[in-house]
Design a protein around this motif. Sequence first.
Motif, PDB file in Angstrom:
ATOM      1  N   PRO A   1       0.743  -1.390  -0.111  1.00 34.00           N
ATOM      2  CA  PRO A   1      -0.038   0.236   0.141  1.00 34.00           C
ATOM      3  C   PRO A   1       0.766   1.109   0.217  1.00 34.00           C
ATOM      4  CG  PRO A   1      -1.070  -1.670   1.003  1.00 34.00           C
ATOM      5  CD  PRO A   1       0.757  -2.583   1.053  1.00 34.00           C
ATOM      6  N   ASN A   2       0.489   1.962  -0.596  1.00 31.53           N
ATOM      7  CA  ASN A   2       0.739   3.390  -0.995  1.00 31.53           C
ATOM      8  C   ASN A   2       2.662   3.257  -1.049  1.00 31.53           C
ATOM      9  OD1 ASN A   2      -1.197   4.895  -0.385  1.00 31.53           O
ATOM     10  ND2 ASN A   2      -0.975   4.583   1.777  1.00 31.53           N
ATOM     11  N   ARG A   3       3.329   2.576  -1.821  1.00 34.15           N
ATOM     12  CA  ARG A   3       4.801   2.084  -2.163  1.00 34.15           C
ATOM     13  C   ARG A   3       4.971   1.350  -3.556  1.00 34.15           C
ATOM     14  NH1 ARG A   3       7.114  -1.892   0.964  1.00 34.15           N
ATOM     15  NH2 ARG A   3       9.426  -0.846  -0.088  1.00 34.15           N
ATOM     16  N   PHE A   4       3.724   2.054  -4.948  1.00 36.86           N
ATOM     17  CA  PHE A   4       3.561   1.610  -6.102  1.00 36.86           C
ATOM     18  C   PHE A   4       3.157   2.115  -6.646  1.00 36.86           C
ATOM     19  CE2 PHE A   4       2.162  -0.806  -9.524  1.00 36.86           C
ATOM     20  CZ  PHE A   4       3.477  -0.894 -10.413  1.00 36.86           C
ATOM     21  N   ASN A   5       3.266   2.863  -8.039  1.00 35.35           N
ATOM     22  CA  ASN A   5       2.334   3.630  -8.765  1.00 35.35           C
ATOM     23  C   ASN A   5       2.382   3.314 -10.071  1.00 35.35           C
ATOM     24  OD1 ASN A   5       1.298   5.701  -9.729  1.00 35.35           O
ATOM     25  ND2 ASN A   5       2.035   7.429  -8.360  1.00 35.35           N
ATOM     26  N   TYR A   6       1.617   2.519 -10.593  1.00 36.54           N
ATOM     27  CA  TYR A   6       1.349   2.351 -12.072  1.00 36.54           C
ATOM     28  C   TYR A   6       1.685   4.104 -13.077  1.00 36.54           C
ATOM     29  CZ  TYR A   6       0.206   1.054 -16.943  1.00 36.54           C
ATOM     30  OH  TYR A   6       0.986   0.970 -18.000  1.00 36.54           O
ATOM     31  N   ARG A   7       2.137   4.237 -13.847  1.00 38.12           N
ATOM     32  CA  ARG A   7       1.910   5.876 -14.374  1.00 38.12           C
ATOM     33  C   ARG A   7       1.844   5.671 -15.587  1.00 38.12           C
ATOM     34  NH1 ARG A   7       4.908   9.578 -11.285  1.00 38.12           N
ATOM     35  NH2 ARG A   7       4.591  10.980 -13.327  1.00 38.12           N
ATOM     36  N   GLY A   8       1.033   4.205 -16.409  1.00 40.44           N
ATOM     37  CA  GLY A   8      -0.041   4.355 -17.487  1.00 40.44           C
ATOM     38  C   GLY A   8       0.888   4.079 -18.192  1.00 40.44           C
ATOM     39  N   THR A   9       1.073   3.938 -19.973  1.00 43.29           N
ATOM     40  CA  THR A   9       1.330   4.040 -20.866  1.00 43.29           C
ATOM     41  C   THR A   9       2.382   5.399 -21.206  1.00 43.29           C
ATOM     42  OG1 THR A   9       0.102   2.114 -21.937  1.00 43.29           O
ATOM     43  CG2 THR A   9       1.769   3.176 -23.208  1.00 43.29           C
ATOM     44  N   SER A  10       3.899   5.280 -21.508  1.00 42.03           N
ATOM     45  CA  SER A  10       4.171   6.775 -21.714  1.00 42.03           C
ATOM     46  C   SER A  10       5.142   6.949 -22.261  1.00 42.03           C
ATOM     47  CB  SER A  10       5.269   6.037 -20.573  1.00 42.03           C
ATOM     48  OG  SER A  10       5.232   6.303 -19.533  1.00 42.03           O
ATOM     49  N   ILE A  11       4.988   5.655 -23.891  1.00 45.51           N
ATOM     50  CA  ILE A  11       5.750   6.364 -24.875  1.00 45.51           C
ATOM     51  C   ILE A  11       4.806   5.042 -25.809  1.00 45.51           C
ATOM     52  CG2 ILE A  11       7.520   5.547 -24.354  1.00 45.51           C
ATOM     53  CD1 ILE A  11       9.409   7.703 -26.108  1.00 45.51           C
ATOM     54  N   SER A  12       5.467   4.345 -27.022  1.00 48.09           N
ATOM     55  CA  SER A  12       5.707   4.018 -27.949  1.00 48.09           C
ATOM     56  C   SER A  12       6.246   3.986 -29.179  1.00 48.09           C
ATOM     57  CB  SER A  12       4.214   4.116 -29.187  1.00 48.09           C
ATOM     58  OG  SER A  12       3.097   3.752 -27.745  1.00 48.09           O
ATOM     59  N   VAL A  13       7.067   3.004 -29.358  1.00 46.36           N
ATOM     60  CA  VAL A  13       8.542   3.052 -30.083  1.00 46.36           C
ATOM     61  C   VAL A  13       8.263   1.663 -31.156  1.00 46.36           C
ATOM     62  CG1 VAL A  13      11.063   3.576 -30.116  1.00 46.36           C
ATOM     63  CG2 VAL A  13       9.786   4.033 -28.126  1.00 46.36           C
ATOM     64  N   ASP A  14       8.565   2.275 -32.194  1.00 41.66           N
ATOM     65  CA  ASP A  14       8.731   1.428 -33.236  1.00 41.66           C
ATOM     66  C   ASP A  14      10.344   0.588 -33.436  1.00 41.66           C
ATOM     67  OD1 ASP A  14       8.673  -0.192 -36.224  1.00 41.66           O
ATOM     68  OD2 ASP A  14       7.450   1.319 -37.131  1.00 41.66           O
ATOM     69  N   VAL A  15      10.141  -0.225 -33.613  1.00 37.04           N
ATOM     70  CA  VAL A  15      11.656  -1.281 -33.208  1.00 37.04           C
ATOM     71  C   VAL A  15      11.742  -1.714 -34.814  1.00 37.04           C
ATOM     72  CG1 VAL A  15      12.023  -1.256 -31.001  1.00 37.04           C
ATOM     73  CG2 VAL A  15      11.414  -3.490 -32.015  1.00 37.04           C
ATOM     74  N   LYS A  16      11.365  -2.373 -35.885  1.00 33.49           N
ATOM     75  CA  LYS A  16      11.751  -2.662 -36.930  1.00 33.49           C
ATOM     76  C   LYS A  16      11.766  -1.586 -37.791  1.00 33.49           C
ATOM     77  CE  LYS A  16      10.184  -6.205 -35.763  1.00 33.49           C
ATOM     78  NZ  LYS A  16      11.209  -7.053 -35.433  1.00 33.49           N
ATOM     79  N   SER A  17      12.245  -0.251 -37.631  1.00 32.10           N
ATOM     80  CA  SER A  17      11.650   0.753 -38.386  1.00 32.10           C
ATOM     81  C   SER A  17      13.241   0.258 -39.516  1.00 32.10           C
ATOM     82  CB  SER A  17      12.593   2.306 -37.740  1.00 32.10           C
ATOM     83  OG  SER A  17      12.542   3.389 -38.765  1.00 32.10           O
TER      84      SER A  17
END
Length: 266
Positions: A88-104
Amino acid sequence: MKVLKPKELTRVDTMNVNKQTKADGHNIIFALWSGGLDSTYLIQKLLDEDNNNVVWASYVEICNNPNKTKMELEAVGKLTHIFETLYPNRFNYRGTSISVDVKSPAMRFGMEQMPVWLMSLASITPIDSKQIAIGYIMNDCAISYLSEIKGVIKAYNKICQTPLPPVIFPLSKQNKNDICWALKKELRDHVVTCENPSLIDNKWVQCGDCVPCTRNPLVVSAKKEAKFLATDKVICIKKYCEEIKSEIRPACDYSDNLLRMLMPER
């Protein structure tokens, strides 16, 4: 490498970001999280090691398989609830931050995920964090380059207005088997691994053949168990067919046809 625009946080993600965490006077550690075995155990280890540690985690979408992204985000959602309950109160999920295309076609890195970590760490690491934790383990492709990774991140600081915090690799001397069975069962039941999952009857099924699957003790043991059950089924069918053969002599091919029908791949 094509870097996509960071996604807008959903209402649930926004609530998580705005949620008060026990941060003041505590050691905030930022971790990149996929919902997989390594990064999930990394978070558990950091939280168990010191009650003063607070973990902020963020998901980075690697744009190479939509199914994998959906499966991982579902796992992250379930695991987030469990982490919040256990710590409790020690973990914070901050969502999806960035998307990266690694197949470029412009990709020049020898390790596909390397630019994901570098780009993510340089652009989304919270200013309040005291450390950055990356979950590389023994036999990972990047494990021999930890000092070089630290050097690259250190070089970023020369052009950053706010320097990045130190990078740590807490799992570098641990293997998959170690972390698999050290992970709490309630977390272990929901971690995912596969690069090529399939949605069958509204449930994600891991392929068992991709590199991450073959390295995951959970998938390997499940595959062995399934093979054992299948083998046992064949033995039972053969025994049944032999009994039919002895009783119905004219239909000598019946048992072979039955076996072929029930187990077409064998």
